[in-house]
Design a protein around this motif. Sequence first.
Motif, short mmCIF file in Angstrom:
data_model
loop_
_atom_site.label_atom_id
_atom_site.label_comp_id
_atom_site.label_asym_id
_atom_site.label_seq_id
_atom_site.Cartn_x
_atom_site.Cartn_y
_atom_site.Cartn_z
N TYR A 172 0.85 -1.19 0.00
CA TYR A 172 0.00 0.00 0.00
C TYR A 172 0.89 1.24 0.00
O TYR A 172 2.10 1.19 0.23
CB TYR A 172 -0.91 0.01 1.23
CG TYR A 172 -0.16 0.14 2.54
CD1 TYR A 172 0.08 1.38 3.12
CD2 TYR A 172 0.33 -0.99 3.20
CE1 TYR A 172 0.77 1.52 4.30
CE2 TYR A 172 1.04 -0.87 4.39
CZ TYR A 172 1.24 0.38 4.93
OH TYR A 172 1.94 0.51 6.10
N TYR A 173 0.29 2.37 -0.28
CA TYR A 173 1.00 3.64 -0.24
C TYR A 173 0.03 4.72 0.22
O TYR A 173 -1.19 4.50 0.28
CB TYR A 173 1.57 3.98 -1.63
CG TYR A 173 0.52 4.24 -2.68
CD1 TYR A 173 0.11 5.54 -2.97
CD2 TYR A 173 -0.09 3.18 -3.36
CE1 TYR A 173 -0.87 5.78 -3.93
CE2 TYR A 173 -1.06 3.41 -4.31
CZ TYR A 173 -1.45 4.72 -4.59
OH TYR A 173 -2.44 4.95 -5.52
N PHE A 174 0.55 5.89 0.54
CA PHE A 174 -0.28 7.00 1.00
C PHE A 174 -0.47 8.00 -0.13
O PHE A 174 0.50 8.53 -0.69
CB PHE A 174 0.34 7.69 2.23
CG PHE A 174 0.18 6.91 3.50
CD1 PHE A 174 -0.99 6.98 4.23
CD2 PHE A 174 1.21 6.08 3.96
CE1 PHE A 174 -1.14 6.23 5.39
CE2 PHE A 174 1.06 5.35 5.12
CZ PHE A 174 -0.11 5.43 5.84
N ASP A 175 -1.70 8.24 -0.46
CA ASP A 175 -2.05 9.22 -1.48
C ASP A 175 -2.07 10.59 -0.82
O ASP A 175 -2.92 10.89 0.02
CB ASP A 175 -3.42 8.88 -2.07
CG ASP A 175 -3.83 9.84 -3.18
OD1 ASP A 175 -3.03 10.75 -3.52
OD2 ASP A 175 -4.95 9.68 -3.72
N ARG A 176 -1.11 11.43 -1.21
CA ARG A 176 -0.97 12.74 -0.59
C ARG A 176 -1.50 13.86 -1.49
O ARG A 176 -1.15 15.04 -1.31
CB ARG A 176 0.50 13.01 -0.23
CG ARG A 176 1.10 11.92 0.64
CD ARG A 176 2.54 12.21 1.04
NE ARG A 176 3.12 11.11 1.79
CZ ARG A 176 2.96 10.93 3.10
NH1 ARG A 176 2.24 11.81 3.79
NH2 ARG A 176 3.52 9.89 3.70
N SER A 177 -2.33 13.50 -2.46
CA SER A 177 -2.87 14.52 -3.36
C SER A 177 -3.86 15.43 -2.67
O SER A 177 -4.03 16.60 -3.04
CB SER A 177 -3.55 13.84 -4.57
OG SER A 177 -4.59 12.98 -4.13
N ARG A 182 -4.15 9.57 2.43
CA ARG A 182 -5.02 8.41 2.55
C ARG A 182 -4.29 7.16 2.06
O ARG A 182 -3.62 7.21 1.03
CB ARG A 182 -6.29 8.61 1.72
CG ARG A 182 -7.16 9.79 2.18
CD ARG A 182 -8.40 9.91 1.32
NE ARG A 182 -9.24 11.02 1.74
CZ ARG A 182 -10.41 11.33 1.17
NH1 ARG A 182 -10.85 10.61 0.13
NH2 ARG A 182 -11.11 12.34 1.61
N PRO A 183 -4.43 6.06 2.82
CA PRO A 183 -3.77 4.82 2.37
C PRO A 183 -4.48 4.25 1.14
O PRO A 183 -5.70 4.21 1.07
CB PRO A 183 -3.93 3.89 3.58
CG PRO A 183 -5.11 4.41 4.33
CD PRO A 183 -5.13 5.89 4.11
N ARG A 184 -3.69 3.83 0.16
CA ARG A 184 -4.23 3.24 -1.07
C ARG A 184 -3.54 1.91 -1.32
O ARG A 184 -2.34 1.77 -1.10
CB ARG A 184 -3.98 4.16 -2.27
CG ARG A 184 -4.59 5.56 -2.14
CD ARG A 184 -6.09 5.53 -2.27
NE ARG A 184 -6.65 6.88 -2.31
CZ ARG A 184 -7.94 7.16 -2.29
NH1 ARG A 184 -8.82 6.15 -2.23
NH2 ARG A 184 -8.37 8.40 -2.33
N LEU A 185 -4.31 0.95 -1.81
CA LEU A 185 -3.76 -0.35 -2.14
C LEU A 185 -2.97 -0.27 -3.43
O LEU A 185 -3.36 0.44 -4.37
CB LEU A 185 -4.89 -1.37 -2.27
CG LEU A 185 -4.50 -2.84 -2.39
CD1 LEU A 185 -3.82 -3.32 -1.11
CD2 LEU A 185 -5.73 -3.70 -2.69
N ASN A 186 -1.85 -0.99 -3.49
CA ASN A 186 -1.05 -1.05 -4.71
C ASN A 186 -1.95 -1.50 -5.86
O ASN A 186 -2.69 -2.46 -5.76
CB ASN A 186 0.10 -2.05 -4.51
CG ASN A 186 1.10 -2.01 -5.64
OD1 ASN A 186 0.76 -2.10 -6.80
ND2 ASN A 186 2.37 -1.88 -5.27
N GLN A 187 -1.88 -0.76 -6.99
CA GLN A 187 -2.79 -1.02 -8.10
C GLN A 187 -2.57 -2.39 -8.73
O GLN A 187 -3.45 -2.92 -9.42
CB GLN A 187 -2.62 0.05 -9.18
CG GLN A 187 -1.21 0.13 -9.76
CD GLN A 187 -1.08 1.22 -10.80
OE1 GLN A 187 -2.03 1.96 -11.07
NE2 GLN A 187 0.11 1.35 -11.37
#
Length: 422
Positions: A172-177, A182-187
């Motif tokens: 996962y990674y954090f979407d900082r837009s 917000r944590p997002r799952l690896n696509q």
Amino acid sequence: MAGITLLLIAGLLVAAFVGYNIGGSSTGVAFGPAVGSQIVGKPLAAGLFTLFALWGGWTVGRHVIETMSEGIVPASQFTLAVSIVVLFFAGGALLISNFFGVPSSTSMTAVGAIAGLGLATDTLNEQIMFGIVSAWIVAPLIALWSGVLIGRYIYPYLDARVTFTRFEGGLYYFDRSGSIPRPRLNQNATFRDLLGAVVVLAVSCYNAFSAGASNAANAIAPLVGSGSITASQGILLAIAAIGIGGFTIARRTLDTIGEGITDLPILAALIVSLVGATIITILSNLGVPASLAVSMTSCIIGLGWGRSSRTVTIPEAAEAAIEGEGGPDLNVGALATGREADSGITPGPTIGEVASGEAEARQPPSETSQEHVPPIGEPGRNEVEEAPELFDRSATGRVVFLWLLTPTLSTIGSYLVFSIFL
């Protein structure tokens, strides 16, 4: 008064040293697969380990503290000075094991030191001590035969259907837009990947819970017995020290994912952790201090033997035993090469391969595909026998020898010290 204060400070420092080393070694064992698969990073792994170790120590661990602080010998035997000596032996065992590069059983060594005190003062509770030693014999046997049964009847089917993936950049990674990350799952992650990650993480946290339940007492039980600190204060001290070890020296262990398990397939590591943690959690709930490392090693051996024993049926093995014929060579290396030997299917990655990124991608089985698992007794023994061994037999012998040696030396040394000075 000043002397007592200095002794108390010394006791707290020794207890913290023991806890610090426990955290350094146990964090890597518990969260090695999760960190290697990049499901969590090292700081989060240390944080989760500390949290679940606190949970285990605060709940189940109290039973072990009670046994070690007043069950093996009366609590009245634990003066502040005596408590420091007992903790010194536990810390000394860690020092010896680290020098030889072998994980020692802190529980067994600490119990040995307390038993030495009881023998020297003729206050040893023989009934409780007999129960503890009996558990030390029975628990590895249960782990061994659990591994044999799982390896023979269950492991091949799990191995044919379960995959583990390592994602560059993490699961996962954090979407900082936005204004709030917000944590997002690896696509690239699928539902199967997510489910596998949850299983790996859950087993790691369970292992941490078990480690806290069994190991908190090793660092503070003598001090609790002496009345210098309460059980709750001791648990907080022990887990704080364990947590510091997890955030500092455990990082090196997590980098290498533990020398003793890098050649172990991830699925096997999870099974070993689950079996070992369950056995130790049950024993801790009964107030029995026991070694997680010993149970896990026994389960590893059992898994390998059970896996390679699939080349013969039970009647064939019994007939060979009755007639005195040589049976199959049960090679523990079969865990790492089972699918390849039996059906040409690429074996799953080991922890070391996943951690280093050297594991080759393997397509997960589709819903309609059925990977072939040969039935028990089907030929294929040669391929299994020629598989590389899961662990070095001489190294394993050294490990077992030191596991027996350290508590023995702890008991003898403690007995001699307390016989002379008490």
